[in-house]
Design a protein around this motif. Structure first.
Motif, PDB file in Angstrom:
ATOM      1  N   GLY A 114      -1.916   6.907   8.226  1.00 24.55           N
ATOM      2  CA  GLY A 114      -2.120   6.265   9.516  1.00 24.55           C
ATOM      3  C   GLY A 114      -2.612   7.207  10.604  1.00 24.55           C
ATOM      4  O   GLY A 114      -2.898   8.383  10.376  1.00 24.55           O
ATOM      5  N   ASN A 122      -1.141   1.176   0.621  1.00 23.25           N
ATOM      6  CA  ASN A 122      -0.755   2.002   1.762  1.00 23.25           C
ATOM      7  C   ASN A 122      -1.845   3.032   2.039  1.00 23.25           C
ATOM      8  O   ASN A 122      -2.600   3.407   1.137  1.00 23.25           O
ATOM      9  CB  ASN A 122       0.571   2.721   1.487  1.00 23.25           C
ATOM     10  N   VAL A 132       1.126   3.934   6.526  1.00 18.82           N
ATOM     11  CA  VAL A 132       1.220   2.534   6.944  1.00 18.82           C
ATOM     12  C   VAL A 132       0.758   1.628   5.804  1.00 18.82           C
ATOM     13  O   VAL A 132      -0.030   2.022   4.940  1.00 18.82           O
ATOM     14  CB  VAL A 132       0.376   2.268   8.208  1.00 18.82           C
ATOM     15  N   ARG A 191       5.605   0.787   7.972  1.00 17.08           N
ATOM     16  CA  ARG A 191       5.081   2.108   8.358  1.00 17.08           C
ATOM     17  C   ARG A 191       6.221   3.112   8.330  1.00 17.08           C
ATOM     18  O   ARG A 191       7.394   2.739   8.380  1.00 17.08           O
ATOM     19  CB  ARG A 191       4.441   2.068   9.749  1.00 17.08           C
ATOM     20  N   ASN A 219       3.686   6.544  12.349  1.00 12.68           N
ATOM     21  CA  ASN A 219       2.533   5.985  11.654  1.00 12.68           C
ATOM     22  C   ASN A 219       1.830   7.021  10.780  1.00 12.68           C
ATOM     23  O   ASN A 219       0.611   7.080  10.738  1.00 12.68           O
ATOM     24  CB  ASN A 219       1.534   5.396  12.658  1.00 12.68           C
TER      25      ASN A 219
END
Length: 222
Positions: free
Chosen positions: A173, A170, A33, A45, A30
């Motif tokens: 993460g 995007n 993501v 991801r 992640n």
């Protein structure tokens, strides 16, 4: 516990945080993501070593007859055509991120063995006690610097236009966040252990000076 100062005890605590966060960041997928609210996103991801796609068109197929769906190890040898797009999946900045974060993990694992020795086995009466603490400190500082390089490189290039599709939707993460925390924790751990080494070296110096004075007093009385 009496043999260690506050810096040493805090160093052990922060080291545990560094070990956990670096290991999780290294292994979880992640780092980048896709916004879950976005419909039709091609990427779900990706991490350092695996990617999850919803419907990624083969960038080498101009007719877009092949799509990659699901989660795969980035070096997957079994999916047809996956090896051909490895250069697309692993541009130079991703290889640099992998390399420097791997160095960080190796340094943390080496330090883990030394921290266990520091915590369970070694004491100030042993000859290389200060050298052990310094070794942990410098190794963790080097690990933290490597991790910082990795996260800075990924932050600068990981979500730029021209790599993963739908880059505007995007975002970095939680694995990337753990990577940042791990980098900071490594540097803090290194600083705490180097402080502990300095404290222990001063204690040893004072002990030797007091022993020397005691011997001189005994000789003068004799």
């Amino acid at each position: 516990m009496k043999n260690r100062s506050l810096a040493g005890n805090c160093g052990i605590a922060v080291f545990v945080i560094a070990l956990v966060t670096v290991a999780l960041a290294f292994g979880t997928p992640n780092w980048l993501v896709s916004d879950p609210r976005m419909r039709g996103a091609k990427m779900e991801r990706l991490g350092l070593w695996s990617h999850c796609f919803r419907s990624l068109p083969d960038p080498l197929d101009q007719y877009q007859r092949r799509f990659f769906v699901g989660c795969r190890w980035v070096y997957d040898p079994f999916t047809t055509g996956y090896d051909r797009i490895r250069g697309y999946l692993l541009p130079g900045f991703m290889i640099a991120t992998q390399f420097f974060y791997t160095l960080c993990l190796i340094g943390v694992l080496v330090s883990a063995a030394c921290v266990l020795m520091f915590f369970l086995c070694c004491g100030p009466d042993q000859n290389r006690y200060v050298q052990l603490i310094k070794g942990i400190g410098y190794t963790m500082l080097a690990s933290g610097i490597s991790a910082c390089i990795a996260v800075i490189v990924f932050a600068c290039f990981g979500n730029t236009d021209g790599w993963m599709p739908d880059h505007a939707n995007n975002y970095l993460g939680w694995s990337f966040g753990l990577g940042v925390v791990g980098a900071i924790a490594c540097i803090v751990t290194g600083a705490l252990f180097l402080t502990e080494a300095n404290i222990q070296a001063k204690k040893r110096k004072r002990l030797k000076e007091s022993q020397a004075r005691f011997e001189l007093e005994e000789e003068s009385r004799a």
